[in-house]
Design a protein around this motif. Structure first.
Motif, PDB file in Angstrom:
ATOM      1  N   PRO A   1      51.454 -38.941  24.599  1.00 29.13           N
ATOM      2  CA  PRO A   1      51.009 -39.770  23.471  1.00 29.13           C
ATOM      3  C   PRO A   1      50.179 -38.948  22.476  1.00 29.13           C
ATOM      4  CG  PRO A   1      49.981 -40.463  25.543  1.00 29.13           C
ATOM      5  CD  PRO A   1      50.812 -39.284  25.861  1.00 29.13           C
ATOM      6  N   PRO A   2      50.469 -39.045  21.185  1.00 31.35           N
ATOM      7  CA  PRO A   2      49.660 -38.314  20.204  1.00 31.35           C
ATOM      8  C   PRO A   2      48.317 -39.017  19.996  1.00 31.35           C
ATOM      9  CG  PRO A   2      51.404 -39.549  19.113  1.00 31.35           C
ATOM     10  CD  PRO A   2      51.577 -39.783  20.578  1.00 31.35           C
TER      11      PRO A   2
ATOM     12  N   MET B   1      47.262 -37.630  11.748  1.00 35.14           N
ATOM     13  CA  MET B   1      47.908 -38.912  12.064  1.00 35.14           C
ATOM     14  C   MET B   1      47.069 -40.099  11.575  1.00 35.14           C
ATOM     15  SD  MET B   1      47.703 -39.450  16.206  1.00 35.14           S
ATOM     16  CE  MET B   1      48.153 -41.174  16.264  1.00 35.14           C
ATOM     17  N   ASN B   2      45.827 -39.834  11.186  1.00 35.87           N
ATOM     18  CA  ASN B   2      45.019 -40.903  10.588  1.00 35.87           C
ATOM     19  C   ASN B   2      45.604 -41.360   9.253  1.00 35.87           C
ATOM     20  OD1 ASN B   2      43.017 -41.107  12.592  1.00 35.87           O
ATOM     21  ND2 ASN B   2      42.082 -39.200  11.850  1.00 35.87           N
ATOM     22  N   ASN B   3      46.410 -40.484   8.634  1.00 33.95           N
ATOM     23  CA  ASN B   3      46.983 -40.829   7.329  1.00 33.95           C
ATOM     24  C   ASN B   3      48.363 -41.495   7.429  1.00 33.95           C
ATOM     25  OD1 ASN B   3      44.791 -39.525   6.040  1.00 33.95           O
ATOM     26  ND2 ASN B   3      45.791 -37.545   6.387  1.00 33.95           N
ATOM     27  N   VAL B   4      48.883 -41.630   8.638  1.00 36.18           N
ATOM     28  CA  VAL B   4      50.226 -42.205   8.802  1.00 36.18           C
ATOM     29  C   VAL B   4      50.227 -43.676   8.402  1.00 36.18           C
ATOM     30  CG1 VAL B   4      51.911 -42.903  10.568  1.00 36.18           C
ATOM     31  CG2 VAL B   4      50.982 -40.583  10.576  1.00 36.18           C
ATOM     32  N   ILE B   5      51.298 -44.088   7.708  1.00 34.22           N
ATOM     33  CA  ILE B   5      51.443 -45.495   7.303  1.00 34.22           C
ATOM     34  C   ILE B   5      51.389 -46.376   8.550  1.00 34.22           C
ATOM     35  CG2 ILE B   5      53.086 -47.158   6.298  1.00 34.22           C
ATOM     36  CD1 ILE B   5      54.147 -44.796   4.570  1.00 34.22           C
TER      37      ILE B   5
ATOM     38  N   ALA C   1      55.264 -41.180  19.614  1.00 26.80           N
ATOM     39  CA  ALA C   1      55.825 -40.201  18.664  1.00 26.80           C
ATOM     40  C   ALA C   1      55.134 -40.342  17.322  1.00 26.80           C
ATOM     41  CB  ALA C   1      57.318 -40.433  18.496  1.00 26.80           C
ATOM     42  N   LEU C   2      55.349 -39.348  16.470  1.00 23.68           N
ATOM     43  CA  LEU C   2      54.816 -39.425  15.104  1.00 23.68           C
ATOM     44  C   LEU C   2      55.979 -39.450  14.118  1.00 23.68           C
ATOM     45  CD1 LEU C   2      51.867 -36.899  15.391  1.00 23.68           C
ATOM     46  CD2 LEU C   2      51.691 -39.369  15.012  1.00 23.68           C
ATOM     47  N   PRO C   3      55.844 -40.259  13.049  1.00 19.83           N
ATOM     48  CA  PRO C   3      56.940 -40.331  12.079  1.00 19.83           C
ATOM     49  C   PRO C   3      56.909 -39.120  11.157  1.00 19.83           C
ATOM     50  CG  PRO C   3      55.145 -41.724  11.375  1.00 19.83           C
ATOM     51  CD  PRO C   3      54.710 -41.111  12.671  1.00 19.83           C
TER      52      PRO C   3
ATOM     53  N   GLU D   1      61.579 -39.214  13.710  1.00 17.78           N
ATOM     54  CA  GLU D   1      60.296 -38.991  14.379  1.00 17.78           C
ATOM     55  C   GLU D   1      60.303 -37.684  15.171  1.00 17.78           C
ATOM     56  OE1 GLU D   1      59.255 -43.720  15.019  1.00 17.78           O
ATOM     57  OE2 GLU D   1      60.246 -42.662  16.647  1.00 17.78           O
ATOM     58  N   LYS D   2      59.090 -37.287  15.568  1.00 17.34           N
ATOM     59  CA  LYS D   2      58.959 -36.102  16.418  1.00 17.34           C
ATOM     60  C   LYS D   2      57.990 -36.437  17.551  1.00 17.34           C
ATOM     61  CE  LYS D   2      59.847 -32.424  13.081  1.00 17.34           C
ATOM     62  NZ  LYS D   2      60.698 -33.232  12.217  1.00 17.34           N
TER      63      LYS D   2
END
Lengths: 298, 344
Positions: free
Chosen positions: B108-109, B117-121, B129-131, B257-258
């Protein structure tokens, strides 16, 4: 006496069987063991959420043999393999004969020309056929230019394209196998037949073909196995609608992640290839045996 | 004579030093990161926007394991029991990523590992995963041959007989579109089946890849298709005669995603890669060339690009909400139907 003793000593410490060990270990490690694992998988159960559930069920095999779709895929595969084998034999024989009999200084160049396609991967060759058979490819361009058609003919993504592509892949194997056998048949045998009044067709039918039958059997076996397991050509030239066994089992592994059913498909393909190959070899070998009996002096 | 000979200890020391050298060099250089990705433009853009400007300056060697998604999924599954896998970063679409995450394959990220990742929509966040980038499913059509469609249902118009092309890889997307116009929903694709058989009867063609479909659109063999807006943007930029229409049923978002696998050999570098991919410069680079919209809130696009590849607030509000669990549970069954009934 001394020589016999020395031989016995040498026999006692013979390294012969041990020389097979490295190759055998490699085969066991990289072929037999993975096959055994795959065979075990084929009895497992598939679950979308749990991926693969340990079980011992025949349901994957039962699914195949009770499903007309997959029976159809296997039938298509066998039909394509049989047609391609026969056509490549018909195309290859004259060329192999020419290569075997020619004494031209160009013989080496001709052999290289036959071998050359083997240096190019199947995918690259299929890409070449796409350029030839596509709607804007060479064939359609020529047909349109000559006014034979008013709009491009659909050649790509058809069974025709698959047959052409596979035959082009396997033809060199058939030619080289036949050539090596025909070269071993003395030219004097053909001359003797001619002296006895046999025409070229009779010589071929009664002399050359029976004598070259071991090459025909070897070539057909090799080519049939290659055709049964064809993957890249059916995928690239047959398109999404055309299904053979190798692409179908690849789909089960990668697209649906149904490994148990994919493993079952792999073993069904392997078994059917083996059975059909043995059957074909037995039939042709018997034919060869009868020919020999017919030709024997009475 | 003393000092001129090589002693036993010196020799052993030198040998040990030589043996350890590659590891030392790698450690000093920041090690490596193995990215399992698609090839072509996507890989080129990873190099141009992430690897070259953001990862290599950290002394990290970048290796790509290039393949389409199905073999990558297979490799992830095959390696799930091994201590060291192949990938440090695995790239997959949101649907495939969910399917793999069900097998608990990914770390888990967290914001500690990936501060960006604080800026992810908010709507694009997942626990596994992260987009990286996203786009939406739209109708692409040839404006010289047909009127602008307003609904997926317009593709069933008999006037388009034989002129609708479908990419084989997007079978779930086609099934979803047909379901939405025939009483189905993102959680019920069954009504799609009779509707798609109608389209088959109207001569719809299935193409083996997006590239083959693009060639058919370009040559005029196909007049309309269902595709990602980003693809349409790229094809339009390449000079193809196409426009896009957002269907009234709503665009379905597609997120690429990654994730960092649990058995990644260089996990720390995997997280560094994730941090880099969410940098605004990297996000904008992908948008300009490939037409995919940034997944972070701090990467504003130039207006002319945003107009081409973004969705209006109304269109975003009308996005179809993907039911990942439904698709994961039914994917094999639906693919089976697609292969046997629709393509067969």
């Amino acid at each position: 006496m001394a020589v016999r003793q020395a031989r016995r000593r040498a026999g006692a410490f013979s390294l012969g069987p041990f020389l097979l060990v490295p190759a055998s270990l490699l085969v066991v490690a990289f072929l037999v063991a993975p096959l055994a694992v795959l065979f075990r998988y084929s009895f497992n159960r598939y679950s979308p959420r749990e991926f693969m559930i340990d079980a011992f069920t025949l349901e994957n095999y039962a699914r195949f043999f009770t499903d007309s779709y997959f029976i159809g895929v296997l039938t298509t595969t066998v039909r394509v393999a049989a047609v391609c084998t026969v056509v490549s034999l018909v195309f290859a024989y004259p060329l192999a004969y020419l290569l075997a009999r020619t004494e031209s200084r160009w013989k080496s160049a001709l052999v290289i020309a036959v071998v050359f396609p083997l240096m190019v991967g199947n995918v690259v060759r299929a890409a070449g056929w796409m350029a030839v058979l596509g709607n804007e490819g060479i064939v359609n361009h020529a047909l349109l230019s000559l006014g034979l058609v008013t709009q491009p003919m659909r050649l790509m993504y058809t069974p025709f394209a698959v047959h052409v592509g596979i035959i082009a892949v396997v033809l060199p194997y058939m030619i080289l196998t036949l050539q090596s056998v025909i070269e071993g048949i003395g030219r004097d045998v053909e001359e003797a037949a001619a002296n006895l009044g046999a025409g070229p067709m009779t010589t071929f039918r009664r002399v050359l073909l029976p004598l070259s039958l071991p090459g025909v059997i070897a070539g057909c076996t090799l080519v049939f196995i290659l055709c049964m397991n064809a993957y890249a050509t059916p995928v690239l030239l047959g398109g999404p609608q055309f299904k053979m066994m190798a692409p179908a089992l690849y789909d089960q592994f990668t697209r649906t992640t149904n490994w148990p059913f994919g493993a079952a498909l792999a073993f069904i393909l392997m078994t059917s290839t083996l059975v059909l190959t043995i059957l074909g070899t037995v039939v042709l070998s018997r034919r060869m045996h009868y020919r020999k009996l017919e030709a024997a002096p009475r | 004579m003393t000092g001129q000979t090589i002693g036993r200890r010196a020799l052993l020391g030198a040998a040990a030093g030589l043996l350890a050298a590659p590891a030392t060099v790698r450690a000093q250089s920041g090690g490596r990161v193995v990215v399992g990705t698609w090839g072509g433009d996507y890989q080129d853009l990873l190099t141009a926007n992430i690897a070259d400007p953001l990862i290599r300056p950290q002394g990290i060697e970048v290796l790509y394991d290039v393949a389409v998604a199905p073999p990558r999924k297979t490799k992830l599954l095959a390696e799930r029991m091994t201590r060291r896998g192949t990938f440090d970063v695995a790239c997959l679409s949101d649907i495939d990523m969910f399917e793999m995450a069900q097998q608990n394959l990914f770390e888990p990220p967290t914001p500690e590992l990936v501060p960006n990742m604080n800026n992810v929509i908010e709507a694009l966040r997942k626990p596994y995963a992260l987009p990286h980038i996203y786009s939406g499913k739209v109708i692409l059509y040839n404006p010289d041959r047909m009127e602008k469609p307003t609904s997926y249902a317009d593709l069933w118009d008999p006037k388009l007989r034989g002129r609708v092309g479908l990419s084989d890889g997007l079978y779930i997307q086609h099934i979803e579109a047909a379901a939405l116009i025939n009483g189905g929903s993102p959680s019920n694709f069954e009504p799609a089946k009779p509707k798609l058989m109608e389209l088959k009867a109207l001569g719809a063609r299935v193409y083996p890849s997006n590239e083959a479909l693009a060639a058919a659109l370009n040559s005029g063999e196909v007049w309309a298709t269902i595709m990602w807006l980003a693809r349409g943007y790229m094809w339009k930029k390449a000079g193809m005669p196409i426009r896009h229409a957002v269907p009234k049923e709503g665009a379905t978002p597609i997120v690429f995603e990654k994730a960092v696998p649990r058995n990644a050999p260089n996990k720390a570098n995997g997280w560094r890669w994730m941090q880099a991919m969410l940098e605004p410069s990297a996000q904008v680079g992908f948008a300009e060339r490939m037409g995919y919209v940034p997944t972070v809130t701090n990467a504003p696009l130039p207006e002319e690009i945003a107009k081409e590849i973004s969705f209006t607030p109304e269109e975003q509000a009308n996005f179809v909400r993907v039911d990942y669990q439904y698709i994961a549970d039914n994917n094999a069954r639906l693919l089976d139907w697609w292969t046997r009934e629709f393509k067969g």
